[in-house]
Scaffold this motif. Structure first.
Motif, short mmCIF file in Angstrom:
data_model
loop_
_atom_site.label_atom_id
_atom_site.label_comp_id
_atom_site.label_asym_id
_atom_site.label_seq_id
_atom_site.Cartn_x
_atom_site.Cartn_y
_atom_site.Cartn_z
N ALA A 104 3.91 45.04 30.70
CA ALA A 104 2.82 45.81 31.29
C ALA A 104 1.47 45.33 30.76
N LEU A 105 1.43 45.00 29.47
CA LEU A 105 0.18 44.51 28.88
C LEU A 105 -0.23 43.16 29.45
N VAL A 106 0.73 42.31 29.73
CA VAL A 106 0.42 41.03 30.36
C VAL A 106 -0.26 41.27 31.71
N GLY A 107 0.28 42.24 32.46
CA GLY A 107 -0.32 42.56 33.76
C GLY A 107 -1.76 43.04 33.62
N VAL A 108 -2.01 43.88 32.64
CA VAL A 108 -3.38 44.39 32.41
C VAL A 108 -4.29 43.24 31.99
N ALA A 109 -3.82 42.40 31.07
CA ALA A 109 -4.64 41.29 30.59
C ALA A 109 -5.00 40.34 31.72
N CYS A 110 -4.05 40.10 32.61
CA CYS A 110 -4.30 39.18 33.74
C CYS A 110 -5.26 39.77 34.76
N ASP A 111 -5.23 41.10 34.90
CA ASP A 111 -6.05 41.75 35.93
C ASP A 111 -7.46 42.12 35.48
N THR A 112 -7.69 42.13 34.18
CA THR A 112 -8.99 42.61 33.71
C THR A 112 -10.02 41.48 33.68
N GLY A 113 -11.23 41.87 33.93
CA GLY A 113 -12.34 40.93 33.81
C GLY A 113 -13.19 41.27 32.60
#
Length: 171
Positions: A104-113
């Protein structure tokens, strides 16, 4: 609350998380629970796990999950830990929770600017990964212990160390 139950509550909450801040809060909750389980096992778990458990209890101490604002608003679930009924299933469940939190954290890291959130995710992923390594190490130790017990049982034979019971026939 018993460890396995807390872990399941955490897995459901992580699965139901919507948005980066919810995922971050649940990842920190998972890390707080991992630390609590580690600390508990270091004190009263199987002897062969205590060193690894102590290390698990210390992971992320510099970025304390209990100090995370999102955790503080709802309180840390880990504070509800009352015991660990069965070590192996609790560790297996914790491994699942930590793995899911990492994904889930990978998804957040990839989506955040946002740089700040990105680096928080990286820090949390590192802590989850290190915790997962410790949990896997403890699971391996438990499996080794079980294999050793099985080998001892095989050496002892079907009747145990003393052999078959004496026959009372003919007395």
């Amino acid at each position: 609350m018993e460890a396995e139950r807390l872990i399941e509550v955490g897995r459901r909450a992580l699965a139901d998380s919507r948005g980066a801040l919810d995922v971050m809060a649940e990842a920190w909750q998972a890390q707080a629970l991992a630390r609590a389980v580690g600390s508990r096992l270091a004190l009263c778990g199987p002897m062969e796990l205590r060193s690894e458990a102590r290390a698990l209890g210390e992971i992320g101490a510099g970025c304390s999950a209990l100090d995370h604002p999102a955790v503080l608003s709802g309180g840390a679930r880990a504070a509800q830990l009352s015991g660990i009924a069965d070590v192996r299933p609790a560790l297996a469940g914790l491994a699942l929770l930590l793995g899911e939190a990492g994904i889930a954290l990978v998804g957040v890291a990839c989506d955040t600017g946002e740089d700040g959130l990105y680096w928080q995710c990286i820090e949390a992923m590192d802590a989850a990964d290190e915790s997962l390594d410790r949990v896997h190490g403890m699971l391996r130790r438990l499996a080794e212990r079980e294999r050793e017990r099985d080998r001892e049982r095989e050496r002892d034979g079907p009747y145990g160390i003393r052999g078959p019971a004496p026959s009372t026939a003919g007395s």
